[in-house]
Design a protein around this motif. Sequence first.
Motif, PDB file in Angstrom:
ATOM      1  N   LEU A 123       0.827  -1.199   0.000  1.00 46.98           N
ATOM      2  CA  LEU A 123       0.000   0.000   0.000  1.00 46.98           C
ATOM      3  C   LEU A 123       0.864   1.252   0.000  1.00 46.98           C
ATOM      4  CD1 LEU A 123      -2.644   1.621   0.378  1.00 46.98           C
ATOM      5  CD2 LEU A 123      -2.385   1.244   2.845  1.00 46.98           C
ATOM      6  N   LEU A 124       1.863   1.292   0.860  1.00 52.30           N
ATOM      7  CA  LEU A 124       2.709   2.475   0.956  1.00 52.30           C
ATOM      8  C   LEU A 124       3.486   2.699  -0.339  1.00 52.30           C
ATOM      9  CD1 LEU A 124       4.025   2.064   4.617  1.00 52.30           C
ATOM     10  CD2 LEU A 124       2.198   3.561   3.789  1.00 52.30           C
ATOM     11  N   ARG A 125       3.955   1.630  -0.974  1.00 56.23           N
ATOM     12  CA  ARG A 125       4.657   1.778  -2.257  1.00 56.23           C
ATOM     13  C   ARG A 125       3.727   2.356  -3.312  1.00 56.23           C
ATOM     14  NH1 ARG A 125       6.939  -3.360  -1.047  1.00 56.23           N
ATOM     15  NH2 ARG A 125       5.386  -4.352  -2.412  1.00 56.23           N
ATOM     16  N   ASP A 126       2.488   1.889  -3.329  1.00 56.08           N
ATOM     17  CA  ASP A 126       1.509   2.377  -4.301  1.00 56.08           C
ATOM     18  C   ASP A 126       1.253   3.869  -4.091  1.00 56.08           C
ATOM     19  OD1 ASP A 126      -0.486   2.741  -6.132  1.00 56.08           O
ATOM     20  OD2 ASP A 126      -1.930   1.421  -5.191  1.00 56.08           O
ATOM     21  N   LEU A 127       1.074   4.284  -2.844  1.00 50.77           N
ATOM     22  CA  LEU A 127       0.791   5.685  -2.562  1.00 50.77           C
ATOM     23  C   LEU A 127       1.981   6.584  -2.890  1.00 50.77           C
ATOM     24  CD1 LEU A 127      -1.082   5.328   0.849  1.00 50.77           C
ATOM     25  CD2 LEU A 127      -2.069   5.760  -1.398  1.00 50.77           C
ATOM     26  N   GLU A 128       3.192   6.078  -2.690  1.00 50.75           N
ATOM     27  CA  GLU A 128       4.392   6.863  -2.980  1.00 50.75           C
ATOM     28  C   GLU A 128       4.534   7.163  -4.468  1.00 50.75           C
ATOM     29  OE1 GLU A 128       7.421   4.397  -1.369  1.00 50.75           O
ATOM     30  OE2 GLU A 128       7.290   5.263   0.654  1.00 50.75           O
ATOM     31  N   ALA A 129       3.860   6.393  -5.321  1.00 45.87           N
ATOM     32  CA  ALA A 129       4.006   6.549  -6.764  1.00 45.87           C
ATOM     33  C   ALA A 129       3.398   7.844  -7.281  1.00 45.87           C
ATOM     34  CB  ALA A 129       3.373   5.350  -7.487  1.00 45.87           C
ATOM     35  N   ASP A 130       2.375   8.389  -6.579  1.00 52.51           N
ATOM     36  CA  ASP A 130       1.719   9.583  -7.129  1.00 52.51           C
ATOM     37  C   ASP A 130       1.424  10.662  -6.095  1.00 52.51           C
ATOM     38  OD1 ASP A 130      -0.267   8.342  -5.726  1.00 52.51           O
ATOM     39  OD2 ASP A 130      -1.645   8.103  -7.407  1.00 52.51           O
ATOM     40  N   ARG A 131       2.042  10.586  -4.917  1.00 50.68           N
ATOM     41  CA  ARG A 131       1.846  11.645  -3.927  1.00 50.68           C
ATOM     42  C   ARG A 131       2.957  11.601  -2.894  1.00 50.68           C
ATOM     43  NH1 ARG A 131      -3.991  10.188  -2.527  1.00 50.68           N
ATOM     44  NH2 ARG A 131      -3.825   9.311  -4.616  1.00 50.68           N
ATOM     45  N   ASP A 132       3.194  12.742  -2.251  1.00 52.74           N
ATOM     46  CA  ASP A 132       4.164  12.786  -1.165  1.00 52.74           C
ATOM     47  C   ASP A 132       3.595  12.035   0.030  1.00 52.74           C
ATOM     48  OD1 ASP A 132       5.826  14.388  -2.674  1.00 52.74           O
ATOM     49  OD2 ASP A 132       4.982  16.258  -1.890  1.00 52.74           O
ATOM     50  N   ILE A 133       4.411  11.207   0.661  1.00 49.86           N
ATOM     51  CA  ILE A 133       3.948  10.422   1.797  1.00 49.86           C
ATOM     52  C   ILE A 133       5.053  10.349   2.852  1.00 49.86           C
ATOM     53  CG2 ILE A 133       4.609   8.290   0.627  1.00 49.86           C
ATOM     54  CD1 ILE A 133       2.373   6.873   2.192  1.00 49.86           C
ATOM     55  N   GLU A 134       4.650  10.395   4.091  1.00 51.31           N
ATOM     56  CA  GLU A 134       5.589  10.279   5.203  1.00 51.31           C
ATOM     57  C   GLU A 134       4.993   9.295   6.213  1.00 51.31           C
ATOM     58  OE1 GLU A 134       7.257  13.041   8.867  1.00 51.31           O
ATOM     59  OE2 GLU A 134       6.896  13.966   6.900  1.00 51.31           O
ATOM     60  N   VAL A 135       5.706   8.189   6.455  1.00 47.14           N
ATOM     61  CA  VAL A 135       5.238   7.182   7.410  1.00 47.14           C
ATOM     62  C   VAL A 135       5.556   7.668   8.816  1.00 47.14           C
ATOM     63  CG1 VAL A 135       5.450   4.796   8.182  1.00 47.14           C
ATOM     64  CG2 VAL A 135       5.575   5.335   5.735  1.00 47.14           C
ATOM     65  N   LEU A 136       4.544   7.725   9.656  1.00 47.42           N
ATOM     66  CA  LEU A 136       4.711   8.196  11.032  1.00 47.42           C
ATOM     67  C   LEU A 136       4.971   7.042  11.996  1.00 47.42           C
ATOM     68  CD1 LEU A 136       1.782  10.794  11.071  1.00 47.42           C
ATOM     69  CD2 LEU A 136       4.197  11.198  10.582  1.00 47.42           C
ATOM     70  N   SER A 137       4.327   5.904  11.755  1.00 45.20           N
ATOM     71  CA  SER A 137       4.564   4.723  12.598  1.00 45.20           C
ATOM     72  C   SER A 137       4.077   3.483  11.868  1.00 45.20           C
ATOM     73  CB  SER A 137       3.847   4.857  13.951  1.00 45.20           C
ATOM     74  OG  SER A 137       2.440   4.841  13.785  1.00 45.20           O
ATOM     75  N   LYS A 138       4.699   2.342  12.193  1.00 45.27           N
ATOM     76  CA  LYS A 138       4.272   1.050  11.642  1.00 45.27           C
ATOM     77  C   LYS A 138       4.617   0.007  12.689  1.00 45.27           C
ATOM     78  CE  LYS A 138       6.485  -0.890   8.251  1.00 45.27           C
ATOM     79  NZ  LYS A 138       7.042  -1.206   6.901  1.00 45.27           N
ATOM     80  N   THR A 139       3.612  -0.539  13.338  1.00 46.44           N
ATOM     81  CA  THR A 139       3.853  -1.439  14.460  1.00 46.44           C
ATOM     82  C   THR A 139       2.977  -2.680  14.371  1.00 46.44           C
ATOM     83  OG1 THR A 139       2.205  -0.273  15.791  1.00 46.44           O
ATOM     84  CG2 THR A 139       4.490   0.453  16.002  1.00 46.44           C
ATOM     85  N   ALA A 140       3.458  -3.771  14.989  1.00 46.68           N
ATOM     86  CA  ALA A 140       2.674  -4.995  15.112  1.00 46.68           C
ATOM     87  C   ALA A 140       1.787  -4.875  16.345  1.00 46.68           C
ATOM     88  CB  ALA A 140       3.598  -6.204  15.237  1.00 46.68           C
ATOM     89  N   ILE A 141       0.541  -5.338  16.226  1.00 44.41           N
ATOM     90  CA  ILE A 141      -0.379  -5.309  17.349  1.00 44.41           C
ATOM     91  C   ILE A 141      -1.049  -6.667  17.474  1.00 44.41           C
ATOM     92  CG2 ILE A 141      -0.846  -2.840  17.163  1.00 44.41           C
ATOM     93  CD1 ILE A 141      -3.439  -3.475  15.739  1.00 44.41           C
TER      94      ILE A 141
END
Length: 244
Positions: A123-141
């Motif tokens: 998902l993040l790779r797809d979004l990076e293709a056409d817009r600026d994106i900054e990941v704030l956190s990615k955690t296992a729950i």
Amino acid sequence: MSLYEASFRVRHECPYREISERYPDLTIREWYLSDCQVIEITSPEAPADELLDEIGHLGTILHESVDDSGLHVVTQSCLCSLEDSIIDRFEEYNCLYQPPTVHRQGWEHYTVIAFDESDVRALLRDLEADRDIEVLSKTAITEQQIPHSMLAPVDQLFEDVTERQLAALRLALESGYYEQPRKTSLRELADQTAVARSTYEEHLRKAENKLLTNAGQFLRLVTATSTADPLGVEQIREAEQAAD
């Protein structure tokens, strides 16, 4: 079983993002219902006339207030501008969207939950293709940490509540009927309407009963894993059983 929660912010062409960029003190929260968007706009500062005019073009204003605490506006608009939206992409990658979307200082903030880390990465790779994106956190729950908001869509809470019942409930809420101490009475509330007191009270009680009934299943989910007994209910039950 582990799940994965990702929070990120993006920049792209969007009227809400653009307004939040021009007015950095503004916070816009966006919910998606079945056929419309509900937008809540807040600011700690009194709004300029230009801002109020822009807000008026976003959709139908449902509520508006300006006081010492600042600006609070709720609007509703159609979903016609959301074709091929970012929300659609979440579904493509098996990610569960956690509302609301928050627009602040030119960024759109999102949180999603996925059942596989590879889905989040894709998902993040797809979004990076056409817009600026900054990941704030990615955690296992864990499953036990899944936010209960995922289990309680707003429209389900108001299922079977009629327009008159909703209107009676909103009047009571906004008039301080549920505050402690109460700021109004049933008679005073009914006097603000064109119906008799008994009719108004019937609408209000039915709304309360339906909301509590609809919320009951989610209340049981929230408390299902808790072992606390703050009211001593189990203690009394055990004492009664022992007496029998």
